[in-house]
Each structure stands twice: as structure tokens, then as C-alpha cells.
Design a protein around this motif. Structure first.
Motif, PDB file in Angstrom:
ATOM      1  N   GLN B 153       0.830  -1.209   0.000  1.00 12.47           N
ATOM      2  CA  GLN B 153       0.000   0.000   0.000  1.00 12.47           C
ATOM      3  C   GLN B 153       0.857   1.249   0.000  1.00 12.47           C
ATOM      4  N   ALA B 154       1.912   1.253   0.820  1.00 10.68           N
ATOM      5  CA  ALA B 154       2.771   2.438   0.882  1.00 10.68           C
ATOM      6  C   ALA B 154       3.471   2.662  -0.443  1.00 10.68           C
ATOM      7  N   LEU B 155       3.844   1.573  -1.105  1.00  7.24           N
ATOM      8  CA  LEU B 155       4.563   1.702  -2.371  1.00  7.24           C
ATOM      9  C   LEU B 155       3.660   2.267  -3.458  1.00  7.24           C
ATOM     10  N   MET B 156       2.454   1.732  -3.543  1.00 11.24           N
ATOM     11  CA  MET B 156       1.561   2.155  -4.617  1.00 11.24           C
ATOM     12  C   MET B 156       0.957   3.514  -4.349  1.00 11.24           C
ATOM     13  N   GLY B 157       1.144   4.016  -3.140  1.00 14.44           N
ATOM     14  CA  GLY B 157       0.507   5.269  -2.777  1.00 14.44           C
ATOM     15  C   GLY B 157       1.001   6.441  -3.607  1.00 14.44           C
ATOM     16  N   LYS B 158       2.303   6.651  -3.600  1.00 11.20           N
ATOM     17  CA  LYS B 158       2.815   7.816  -4.300  1.00 11.20           C
ATOM     18  C   LYS B 158       3.826   7.375  -5.342  1.00 11.20           C
ATOM     19  N   LEU B 159       3.443   7.439  -6.596  1.00 11.77           N
ATOM     20  CA  LEU B 159       4.385   7.064  -7.635  1.00 11.77           C
ATOM     21  C   LEU B 159       4.713   8.302  -8.439  1.00 11.77           C
ATOM     22  N   GLU B 160       5.709   9.073  -8.021  1.00 11.97           N
ATOM     23  CA  GLU B 160       6.099  10.230  -8.813  1.00 11.97           C
ATOM     24  C   GLU B 160       7.614  10.349  -8.781  1.00 11.97           C
ATOM     25  N   ALA B 161       8.171  10.787  -9.887  1.00 13.39           N
ATOM     26  CA  ALA B 161       9.631  10.853 -10.009  1.00 13.39           C
ATOM     27  C   ALA B 161      10.062  12.297 -10.105  1.00 13.39           C
ATOM     28  N   ALA B 162      11.144  12.640  -9.404  1.00 13.23           N
ATOM     29  CA  ALA B 162      11.632  14.018  -9.467  1.00 13.23           C
ATOM     30  C   ALA B 162      13.070  14.062  -9.019  1.00 13.23           C
ATOM     31  N   GLY B 163      13.820  14.971  -9.573  1.00 13.07           N
ATOM     32  CA  GLY B 163      15.120  15.325  -9.008  1.00 13.07           C
ATOM     33  C   GLY B 163      16.220  14.330  -9.268  1.00 13.07           C
ATOM     34  N   ASP B 164      17.290  14.491  -8.468  1.00 14.00           N
ATOM     35  CA  ASP B 164      18.475  13.657  -8.613  1.00 14.00           C
ATOM     36  C   ASP B 164      18.372  12.425  -7.759  1.00 14.00           C
ATOM     37  N   SER B 165      19.355  11.552  -7.977  1.00 15.89           N
ATOM     38  CA  SER B 165      19.403  10.355  -7.159  1.00 15.89           C
ATOM     39  C   SER B 165      20.660  10.416  -6.314  1.00 15.89           C
ATOM     40  N   SER B 166      20.597   9.907  -5.107  1.00 19.09           N
ATOM     41  CA  SER B 166      21.769   9.952  -4.234  1.00 19.09           C
ATOM     42  C   SER B 166      21.974   8.605  -3.582  1.00 19.09           C
ATOM     43  N   LEU B 167      23.003   7.926  -4.018  1.00 24.34           N
ATOM     44  CA  LEU B 167      23.264   6.583  -3.498  1.00 24.34           C
ATOM     45  C   LEU B 167      23.749   6.652  -2.054  1.00 24.34           C
ATOM     46  N   GLN B 168      24.576   7.670  -1.766  1.00 22.20           N
ATOM     47  CA  GLN B 168      25.156   7.723  -0.426  1.00 22.20           C
ATOM     48  C   GLN B 168      24.079   7.978   0.616  1.00 22.20           C
ATOM     49  N   ASN B 169      23.153   8.888   0.310  1.00 20.21           N
ATOM     50  CA  ASN B 169      22.103   9.172   1.294  1.00 20.21           C
ATOM     51  C   ASN B 169      21.277   7.934   1.584  1.00 20.21           C
ATOM     52  N   ALA B 170      20.987   7.179   0.534  1.00 18.65           N
ATOM     53  CA  ALA B 170      20.196   5.957   0.735  1.00 18.65           C
ATOM     54  C   ALA B 170      20.952   4.971   1.612  1.00 18.65           C
ATOM     55  N   LEU B 171      22.256   4.810   1.324  1.00 14.96           N
ATOM     56  CA  LEU B 171      23.032   3.844   2.104  1.00 14.96           C
ATOM     57  C   LEU B 171      23.142   4.288   3.554  1.00 14.96           C
ATOM     58  N   GLU B 172      23.310   5.589   3.776  1.00 15.87           N
ATOM     59  CA  GLU B 172      23.411   6.075   5.158  1.00 15.87           C
ATOM     60  C   GLU B 172      22.119   5.793   5.917  1.00 15.87           C
ATOM     61  N   LEU B 173      20.994   6.066   5.266  1.00 17.57           N
ATOM     62  CA  LEU B 173      19.707   5.862   5.935  1.00 17.57           C
ATOM     63  C   LEU B 173      19.496   4.393   6.288  1.00 17.57           C
ATOM     64  N   VAL B 174      19.787   3.539   5.305  1.00 19.81           N
ATOM     65  CA  VAL B 174      19.569   2.113   5.523  1.00 19.81           C
ATOM     66  C   VAL B 174      20.511   1.603   6.604  1.00 19.81           C
ATOM     67  N   HIS B 175      21.736   2.098   6.580  1.00 18.43           N
ATOM     68  CA  HIS B 175      22.718   1.675   7.572  1.00 18.43           C
ATOM     69  C   HIS B 175      22.245   2.027   8.974  1.00 18.43           C
TER      70      HIS B 175
END
Lengths: 301, 422
Positions: B153-175
Motif C-alpha cells: 500500500q505504501a509503495l503504490m501510494g505515491k508514484l512520482e519521479a523528481a530530481g536527482d538520485s543519491s546513493l550515499q544518502n540511501a546507504l546512510e539511511l539504511v545503515h
């Protein structure tokens, strides 16, 4: 679990896979003889074939040392070579012949066993796997096919060494949306069959008297999947999903599970008896973020 | 992507003639993209028939199996059964590209939904969390949890694309999230990356080293092209890097991550986890369930420690925190621990004194005839242990879904062989 939703290919045409328990060690202990039981079953098969012209029945025998296909109603080579003159319809002549051959072969294989276990169980996992392979073949044959279901006529008790194999078959049947009905005619309760029927959306029933077996079979197990939505069938009562611990085999409410091999124990151990992992010890040399306060022997450098 | 609203009847012909990705209908795509006429062949008499794909399919399956068994090398490899997996989906502007129809975003969402269901089917004791990257910032869509519906449900809720991608921010958050999980769990990240760049606030190599030290296994599935940084990340942490070429390939690559990966024993401390096995509440009993805070009648489970009512399993009791499972959930993972050996291919001999002619006329599992055209023995496989013959389709079904060899299960073994010995 909700009962199985019927696939909309052919409405009420069904393919019934009958798993017949022929374990001689079990049939030795019952008051009803195997031939009386067989007459109930054959009348039931006739009834199922009579319900719809396109219905199909496949019989697999679950023996003590082997399992094999006995009868397939879709094959045209079902006419037996010699007429028996016993009053049995020619429809089932080949079934009886093959069953006789199977039981004789099973007996020979059983003689090679050294010891006879006290609780003699039959090879349920083998016949379930064979039935599922046949059903998979039916699914591959195209869009128009009967709706398959499995009926286990079982009397032998559950064999603990078959637990993993039976559960694998149950999960595969659940994915294929094939319900496993079970009619248990033995004395003790069968946890395997109850779980199988509950998980796959089938019907489980244990009739108390074998004299009226035909009535139980036709009223409960003869209905096809589409009609089950309109018929009141026995509901699952008290399916016991508690696990049994690996050390004492008693059912437990709360236990300890090894994170590596998922074996269940009832009390805290230092070492897992199944996979040998030692609990609570980090194998890394460096400190981990969740290091224990135990003293560890540092190797002399 | 509804085409109806773009097509008032007068304009239909114009839309057909435009080679516009938005304007052509679903049925037309099959001709433009798939070229279904190329899948037909002529047989000897000049009649058309489709290419026989079953042999190709089986050859692909055998290759896959050989790769897996070569990796296992005959020894029982330990698998990480209790997994804590974060799925990171890149919602930068590259995700709005339409090289996957209708857009990369939609296809990713569709396949991630199928992946989540398959994941919980194969790993009932594991948990998933979702993270999205948008505008260069990583957001947590859902926290780690064991129920597939809330994630989808959370995934299908908001499907919109914008901006840049940041691998480091994602890894920091997941870590940060994965540092809080118990030590016996295996930490994994699956990144679905569609961008070709990453804008990071700091040194991503440091982040990668941090992840490696925390034993985080990162895998990446790229949707555009191979990137060095993704490859480096996967190599350092021991994950898998693959790039999808089309939709079907993407689905296959995703589903490869559903079964538990081989685990490095030092990565997770083996521990005894206390678990409860609740019984089903009696029919007609009324209680306030602890997950929805409502009165419920009948079906539900009672926690054995604090007697609170929960609606479904597996779950963690909200009152006392005990992990509640039922024995079939544990049994779902047993086939990973007791895998069956691959079957051997039987070479098709044309000689008439083929011993198989007497034994293997039909497949042991499904009774299908093993004879090919003209009563010559067709391709089949045999099990090493029970020596029965099986057809190719049963082979695939047995190894991918059933995990039981019918022949081996139909042999009586004396009771002295314990369940855990092989």
C-alpha cells in the motif's frame, strides 16, 4: 483459511486424485476388512464419474514400501483382458488387477525389511508428490482442463520422518491452488492431514464408523470445487499448529528457535544439536556492535 | 495508461499513424515490440508451427541449476534464513523514462509488489522495509515489518519521479536503520537504480566501507546501464550486481533475490530466539485485538505469554514483543536446509538395446510417455538416488516448487535414519 476459489475454466468438471492407503499393517488392525472398504470406495468412484461426463478419476496407492498409479479413468486402455464374472463392472476390472499386483509387489518389498516398526506408517509423502506431478501435467495441457483436487483416504498414523516432505507437498499444493481433502479412518488423530486440509482449503473429516463410509464419501467429498460454495461442509475445528520440540517431541507453546537451522527447542541450550552452531558467540576477531560481555580467550600472538 | 481518453473517434486514424509511445494501444505494442511473427517456423510440410520452446526452456533451467550447484560444491551451505531486507527504489527523474512501458517507475512498482509477496512466501520469518530516493534525499516509505499488505500500500501510494538520485544518502539511511536489528539477523539491501549518476554530500567510498564493516550485503539491479560505483559497492559487500535489459529480465533478476542467499557464517551471530506458538482462539470468542484496537469475534491467535489477541501470523506481539509463528512458517524454510540433488540428464541413445526401454517408458511422477516421435526414447532425466526416470517438465517442477523427489519419497526407509541426516 478461506476455501479455494474455483478457476473459471470448466465450471464443475473435476479431476479427483484419490490416494488410497493400502498399508497391510494398518488393515490388519481394523474391524472392517480391506475388501469391504474397497467396495465403498469403488461405489464412490462410480458416483463421482456419474456426476459429470467429463469428470476424471486417478487412483494412486499408498503402500508401506512403495507407491504407484493404479487407475486413470482418462486412458482408453482400461478394458481388462479377461472377464471376471464376479459382478464387478468391467469399468474397474483393470483397477482391481493393478491393485492386486501392487499389493503383491509391496508385500515382497516389505519382506526385505528387517524390523517391523511398532507404529507402521505408509508413504504419504510419496503419493502426494506423485499426485502433484500429475496435476502439474494437467495444468500444462492447456486452458480447458478439469479442476483438480486430491483426496487422501488414510488410516495409517503420521510418520515423523516424513514431516518435511509432507509440508513441502502441502505448500506446493497451496501455490497451485489445489485443495487436499482428507478422510482419516484410523484411530489416532492425524495432525498432517488436518494441517494439509486447513492450509490448502480442503475438507478434513474422520468418520467414526467405517460401515457408513460410502455415505460420508458421497456427501462430503464428492462435491466439485464450484459447488462447495453452496454446500455446508464440516468446518475445521481446533487445528493444532503448535510445534513439537526436537529434543523431547512434546508440543510446546513457547520455545527457542535456532537462528541458523530453525530447529525448535523447549529449553535454552549452549549448542544446537542439529547444526552444531554455538549460541551467542561472535566468530569475528574484531569487536562487533553487539558484543557480549563474555570473556573470550584471546589467541596468543 | 488508459488510451481511451486520448481517442475520440474522429482522431483515431491520426493516433494510429503516429508512432507515439503514448498513443498506440496495448495490442499494437505486441507487433511493434515483440514481432510475434518471428516466433513461427515452417515444418516439413510447409505448415506453420511455433518454435518449440520447451527444450530451450529446459536448457536454461539446467544452466541455472548447474551454476547454483557449482557454487554449493556439494557441501551444505549455510543460508541466511532470518533476513532483514531494505528495498531502495530510485524515484529520481530517470525513473520517469519510458523505455520500459509505461514507465520505469510503474514497472518497478509492479515487480516489487510481486517480489514482496514471493519474498514473504519463501522467508516467512524475515522483514522488509522500503526506502525511496527523490530529489537527492532518501525517505523511509515503511519501517521493517512482516506484513506484505502495508508495504504494498505504501509503495503504490505515491508514484512520482523528481530530481536527482543519491546513493550515499540511501546507504546512510539504511545503515542507520539496520544497526538496530538483533544480531542473529542477516542485513541486506536491494537497490533498484535507474539513474546514471549520483549526487552525494560526502565521500561515498567511506560509506561503502562503513556498510562493509557492519556486514551489510548490498545488491543492485540497474535499469539503464552498468555503473562502476554500483559494481564496486556490490563487490565490496558481497552482493549481486545485474542490469536488466527488458521487463521480463527485470522480473527474473528481482525474483533471484527471493530465496535466501548463501550466508557467511561470521556475519550473523547464531542465537536461540524465543518464539511463541499461539493457538487459534475458539470460534465465537470476543476480544479486543491488539493490532487494530477493535473488538473482533472468532478467528485470531492468543499470545502464550501475555494472552493478547493478534489477528495474523507471523507477527510480533504488540504487548510483550514475543515473536509469534506457527509451525508451517518454520516448515516453509526447511526445504532450503534439505535441498534435493539435481537430476542427471539421460543421453538419448538411438540403439535398440537401450536398457531404459524396459524401465522408463513413462515418467514416474506424471505418467507422461517418455518416448519421442516415432517411439524413439525422448529426452528425460533420472534421479541418482532412486534411479527413477522423470520428464523434463517434472524435473523443473520438482526442483523449483515441490522440493521432494517422488521416487525417493516412495521408498521405505527404516526408522533408524533420523530426520536431519541426509
Amino acid at each position: 483459511m478461506a476455501s479455494v476459489v474455483s478457476k473459471l475454466y470448466s465450471d464443475d468438471v473435476s479431476l479427483l486424485m484419490l490416494l488410497l492407503d493400502t498399508n497391510p499393517f494398518f488393515w490388519d488392525t481394523t474391524s472392517t476388512t480391506f475388501s469391504q472398504f474397497l467396495s465403498h470406495v469403488l461405489a464412490f468412484l462410480n458416483a463421482v464419474l456419474g456426476l459429470n461426463q467429463l469428470n476424471q478419476v486417478v487412483v494412486i496407492a499408498t503402500g508401506y514400501s512403495s507407491c504407484d498409479y493404479i487407475y486413470d479413468s482418462s486412458l482408453t486402455s482400461n478394458v481388462s483382458s479377461e472377464s471376471r464374472g464376479t459382478g464387478m463392472p468391467a469399468l474397474f476390472g483393470s483397477l482391481l488387477e493393478k491393485l492386486e499386483d501392487f499389493i503383491a509387489k509391496d508385500e515382497e518389498l516389505s519382506k526385505e525389511e528387517e524390523h517391523v516398526d511398532k507404529i507402521a506408517s505408509s508413504l504419504l509423502s510419496g503419493s502426494l508428490s506423485m499426485a502433484l506431478c500429475y496435476i502439474q501435467r494437467v495444468f500444462r495441457s492447456g486452458h480447458l482442463h478439469p479442476q483438480p483436487r486430491i483426496l487422501c483416504l488414510q488410516g495409517s498414523p503420521d510418520a515423523p520422518e516424513q514431516y518435511v516432505a509432507v509440508m513441502n507437498s502441502i505448500f506446493s499444493a497451496q501455490r497451485l491452488m489445489v485443495p487436499i481433502d482428507s478422510c482419516y479412518i484410523g484411530t489416532q488423530n492425524s495432525a498432517f492431514l488436518q494441517q494439509a486440509s486447513y492450509i490448502t482449503g480442503g475438507v478434513h473429516h474422520a468418520p467414526k464408523q467405517l460401515d457408513g463410509l460410502f455415505q460420508f464419501l458421497t456427501t462430503i467429498f464428492a462435491t466439485d470445487l464450484h459447488t462447495r460454495g453452496f454446500v455446508q461442509l464440516p468446518k475445521p475445528v481446533g487445528v493444532d499448529f503448535r510445534a513439537s520440540c526436537f529434543c523431547h517431541k512434546k508440543t510446546i507453546d513457547m520455545g527457542y528457535v535456532c537462528s541458523v537451522c530453525l530447529s525448535i527447542f523447549c529449553e535454552h541450550h549452549q549448542k544446537c544439536s542439529t547444526c552444531g552452531s554455538v549460541f551467542g558467540q561472535s566468530k569475528l576477531d574484531g569487536a562487533s556492535s553487539s558484543v557480549n560481555d563474555r570473556k573470550r580467550k584471546a589467541p596468543d600472538s | 495508461m488508459s488510451n481511451q481518453r486520448k481517442r475520440p473517434t474522429g482522431e483515431r486514424e491520426e493516433d494510429d499513424e503516429e508512432d507515439d509511445a503514448e498513443g498506440i494501444g496495448q495490442w499494437e505494442r505486441a507487433y511493434v515490440d515483440d514481432r510475434s511473427w518471428e516466433a513461427l517456423q515452417e515444418d516439413e510440410s510447409g505448415l506453420l508451427r511455433p518454435i518449440d520452446t520447451s527444450a530451450i526452456y529446459h536448457a536454461q533451467y539446467r544452466r541455472r541449476l548447474r551454476m547454483l550447484s557449482a557454487a554449493a560444491a556439494g557441501t551444505r551451505i549455510q543460508k541466511g534464513l532470518i533476513r532483514y531486507l531494505y528495498i531502495v527504489i530510485d524515484f529520481s527523474r530517470a525513473a520517469a523514462e519510458t523505455d520500459f512501458r509505461p514507465s520505469r517507475m510503474a514497472i518497478m512498482a509492479k515487480h516489487v509488489e510481486a517480489f514482496i509477496r514471493e519474498f514473504f512466501d519463501q522467508n516467512p520469518l524475515s522483514q522488509i522495509g522500503l526506502v525511496s530516493i527523490k530529489n537527492g534525499i532518501a525517505h523511509t516509505l515503511t519501517d521493517l515489518g512482516g506484513s506484505p499488505e502495508s508495504h504494498i500500500q505504501a509503495l503504490m501510494g505515491k508514484l512520482e519521479a523528481a530530481g536527482d538520485s543519491s546513493l550515499q544518502n540511501a546507504l546512510e539511511l539504511v545503515h542507520e536503520h539496520l544497526n538496530q536489528i538483533p544480531s542473529y539477523g542477516h542485513r541486506e539491501v536491494l537497490i533498484l537504480y535507474s539513474a546514471l549518476s549520483t549526487s552525494d554530500p560526502g565521500d561515498i567510498m567511506e560509506t561503502i566501507q562503513k556498510c562493509k564493516k557492519s556486514r551489510l550485503r548490498c545488491s543492485v539491479i540497474g535499469l539503464s546501464a552498468e555503473m562502476f560505483i554500483c559494481k564496486h559497492l556490490c563487490q565490496e559487500t558481497g552482493g549481486l550486481y545485474s542490469v536488466a535489459v527488458d521487463e521480463v529480465h527485470l522480473k527474473d533478476l528481482l525474483l533471484e533475490h527471493a530465496p535466501p542467499p548463501p550466508a557467511i557464517a561470521e556475519f550473523a551471530i547464531s542465537n536461540l530466539i524465543k518464539m511463541g506458538f499461539p493457538q487459534r482462539a475458539a470460534e465465537g470468542s470476543m476480544a479486543i485485538c491488539s493490532c487494530h484496537k477493535e473488538v473482533k469475534i472468532g478467528a485470531g491467535y492468543t499470545c502464550p505469554r501475555c494472552k493478547a489477541r493478534v489477528c495474523e501470523l507471523p507477527t510480533e506481539c504488540t504487548i510483550c514483543g514475543l515473536t509469534l509463528v506457527s509451525s508451517p512458517h518454520l516448515a516453509r524454510s526447511y526445504h532450503h536446509l534439505f535441498p534435493i540433488a539435481p537430476f542427471d540428464e539421460v543421453p538419448t541413445l538411438a540403439s535398440s538395446n537401450d536398457p531404459r526401454r524396459k524401465l522408463g517408458k513413462s515418467c514416474f511422477g506424471c505418467q507422461q510417455s517418455l518416448l519421442g516421435a516415432g517411439n524413439k526414447p525422448g529426452p528425460c532425466v533420472t534421479c541418482r538416488k532412486c534411479k527413477h526416470y522423470f520428464c523434463l517438465d517434472c524435473d523443473i517442477y520438482i526442483h523449483e516448487s515441490l522440493h521432494n523427489c517422488p521416487g525417493c519419497e516412495s521408498i521405505h526407509r527404516p526408522k533408524s535414519v533420523s530426520l536431519m541426516e541426509e
